[in-house]
Design a protein around this motif. Structure first.
Motif, PDB file in Angstrom:
ATOM      1  N   VAL A  76       0.841  -1.201   0.000  1.00 12.20           N
ATOM      2  CA  VAL A  76       0.000   0.000   0.000  1.00 12.20           C
ATOM      3  C   VAL A  76       0.875   1.250   0.000  1.00 12.20           C
ATOM      4  O   VAL A  76       0.595   2.207  -0.731  1.00 12.20           O
ATOM      5  N   ASN A  77       1.943   1.256   0.791  1.00 16.64           N
ATOM      6  CA  ASN A  77       2.856   2.406   0.816  1.00 16.64           C
ATOM      7  C   ASN A  77       3.517   2.621  -0.541  1.00 16.64           C
ATOM      8  O   ASN A  77       3.728   3.756  -0.958  1.00 16.64           O
ATOM      9  N   GLU A  78       3.858   1.526  -1.209  1.00 18.87           N
ATOM     10  CA  GLU A  78       4.557   1.615  -2.494  1.00 18.87           C
ATOM     11  C   GLU A  78       3.633   1.994  -3.658  1.00 18.87           C
ATOM     12  O   GLU A  78       3.962   2.846  -4.469  1.00 18.87           O
ATOM     13  N   PHE A  79       2.446   1.350  -3.716  1.00 17.74           N
ATOM     14  CA  PHE A  79       1.584   1.494  -4.882  1.00 17.74           C
ATOM     15  C   PHE A  79       0.290   2.258  -4.621  1.00 17.74           C
ATOM     16  O   PHE A  79      -0.401   2.622  -5.572  1.00 17.74           O
ATOM     17  N   GLY A  80      -0.087   2.440  -3.348  1.00 22.19           N
ATOM     18  CA  GLY A  80      -1.331   3.124  -3.001  1.00 22.19           C
ATOM     19  C   GLY A  80      -2.460   2.139  -2.770  1.00 22.19           C
ATOM     20  O   GLY A  80      -2.503   1.055  -3.359  1.00 22.19           O
ATOM     21  N   ARG A  81      -3.369   2.523  -1.876  1.00 24.08           N
ATOM     22  CA  ARG A  81      -4.496   1.657  -1.503  1.00 24.08           C
ATOM     23  C   ARG A  81      -5.357   1.298  -2.708  1.00 24.08           C
ATOM     24  O   ARG A  81      -5.781   0.154  -2.871  1.00 24.08           O
ATOM     25  N   GLU A  82      -5.644   2.278  -3.559  1.00 27.11           N
ATOM     26  CA  GLU A  82      -6.530   2.033  -4.695  1.00 27.11           C
ATOM     27  C   GLU A  82      -5.965   0.962  -5.628  1.00 27.11           C
ATOM     28  O   GLU A  82      -6.697   0.103  -6.110  1.00 27.11           O
ATOM     29  N   ALA A  83      -4.665   0.995  -5.871  1.00 28.75           N
ATOM     30  CA  ALA A  83      -4.048   0.018  -6.763  1.00 28.75           C
ATOM     31  C   ALA A  83      -4.017  -1.373  -6.124  1.00 28.75           C
ATOM     32  O   ALA A  83      -4.332  -2.373  -6.785  1.00 28.75           O
ATOM     33  N   VAL A  84      -3.664  -1.455  -4.868  1.00 24.36           N
ATOM     34  CA  VAL A  84      -3.545  -2.756  -4.195  1.00 24.36           C
ATOM     35  C   VAL A  84      -4.910  -3.414  -4.033  1.00 24.36           C
ATOM     36  O   VAL A  84      -5.075  -4.615  -4.248  1.00 24.36           O
ATOM     37  N   PHE A  85      -5.927  -2.627  -3.678  1.00 24.34           N
ATOM     38  CA  PHE A  85      -7.255  -3.180  -3.385  1.00 24.34           C
ATOM     39  C   PHE A  85      -8.249  -2.952  -4.520  1.00 24.34           C
ATOM     40  O   PHE A  85      -9.456  -3.001  -4.305  1.00 24.34           O
ATOM     41  N   GLN A  86      -7.759  -2.721  -5.738  1.00 24.62           N
ATOM     42  CA  GLN A  86      -8.647  -2.394  -6.845  1.00 24.62           C
ATOM     43  C   GLN A  86      -9.694  -3.466  -7.132  1.00 24.62           C
ATOM     44  O   GLN A  86     -10.792  -3.156  -7.568  1.00 24.62           O
ATOM     45  N   ASP A  87      -9.400  -4.731  -6.869  1.00 28.36           N
ATOM     46  CA  ASP A  87     -10.351  -5.813  -7.141  1.00 28.36           C
ATOM     47  C   ASP A  87     -11.050  -6.327  -5.882  1.00 28.36           C
ATOM     48  O   ASP A  87     -11.753  -7.329  -5.939  1.00 28.36           O
ATOM     49  N   ILE A  88     -10.867  -5.627  -4.758  1.00 27.41           N
ATOM     50  CA  ILE A  88     -11.419  -6.075  -3.478  1.00 27.41           C
ATOM     51  C   ILE A  88     -12.448  -5.054  -2.989  1.00 27.41           C
ATOM     52  O   ILE A  88     -12.180  -3.860  -2.980  1.00 27.41           O
ATOM     53  N   SER A  89     -13.588  -5.539  -2.554  1.00 28.38           N
ATOM     54  CA  SER A  89     -14.619  -4.664  -2.006  1.00 28.38           C
ATOM     55  C   SER A  89     -14.629  -4.788  -0.485  1.00 28.38           C
ATOM     56  O   SER A  89     -14.572  -5.899   0.055  1.00 28.38           O
ATOM     57  N   PRO A  90     -14.717  -3.662   0.237  1.00 30.45           N
ATOM     58  CA  PRO A  90     -14.754  -3.753   1.699  1.00 30.45           C
ATOM     59  C   PRO A  90     -16.048  -4.390   2.222  1.00 30.45           C
ATOM     60  O   PRO A  90     -16.131  -4.794   3.364  1.00 30.45           O
ATOM     61  N   GLU A  91     -17.075  -4.503   1.368  1.00 29.86           N
ATOM     62  CA  GLU A  91     -18.344  -5.088   1.790  1.00 29.86           C
ATOM     63  C   GLU A  91     -18.385  -6.606   1.675  1.00 29.86           C
ATOM     64  O   GLU A  91     -19.365  -7.233   2.044  1.00 29.86           O
ATOM     65  N   VAL A  92     -17.323  -7.214   1.143  1.00 31.10           N
ATOM     66  CA  VAL A  92     -17.306  -8.660   0.952  1.00 31.10           C
ATOM     67  C   VAL A  92     -17.284  -9.365   2.299  1.00 31.10           C
ATOM     68  O   VAL A  92     -16.512  -9.010   3.185  1.00 31.10           O
ATOM     69  N   ASP A  93     -18.148 -10.360   2.444  1.00 34.49           N
ATOM     70  CA  ASP A  93     -18.187 -11.174   3.656  1.00 34.49           C
ATOM     71  C   ASP A  93     -17.451 -12.472   3.359  1.00 34.49           C
ATOM     72  O   ASP A  93     -17.793 -13.192   2.427  1.00 34.49           O
TER      73      ASP A  93
END
Length: 72
Positions: free
Chosen positions: A47-64
């Motif tokens: 996340v520090n290197e690439f940014g949160r948006e790039a690292v988590f681009q395919d992940i939704s915080p709402e996923v259970d």
């Protein structure tokens, strides 16, 4: 923002490997807890290197995330 991520931990030789497939991140440790801690640190570095948006681009915080145990 908090994300729920699936992580597998397995013993390989004399160390534990923690792997998060959705982020393609892997870390090792002498214990399962150490491997998990090292994985979190590796994700933090990503996340520090690439940014949160790039690292988590395919992940939704709402996923259970749940574990289904099956006996065969």
């Amino acid at each position: 923002m908090n994300y729920r991520l699936p992580v597998t931990i397995k013993l390989h030789s004399k160390e534990y490997i923690a792997h998060c497939e959705p982020l393609r991140a892997t870390a090792v440790g002498k214990t399962p807890d150490e491997a998990l801690k090292n994985l979190k640190e590796a994700i933090d570095e990503m996340v520090n290197e690439f940014g949160r948006e790039a690292v988590f681009q395919d992940i939704s915080p709402e996923v259970d995330f749940r574990v289904l145990e099956v006996s065969v």
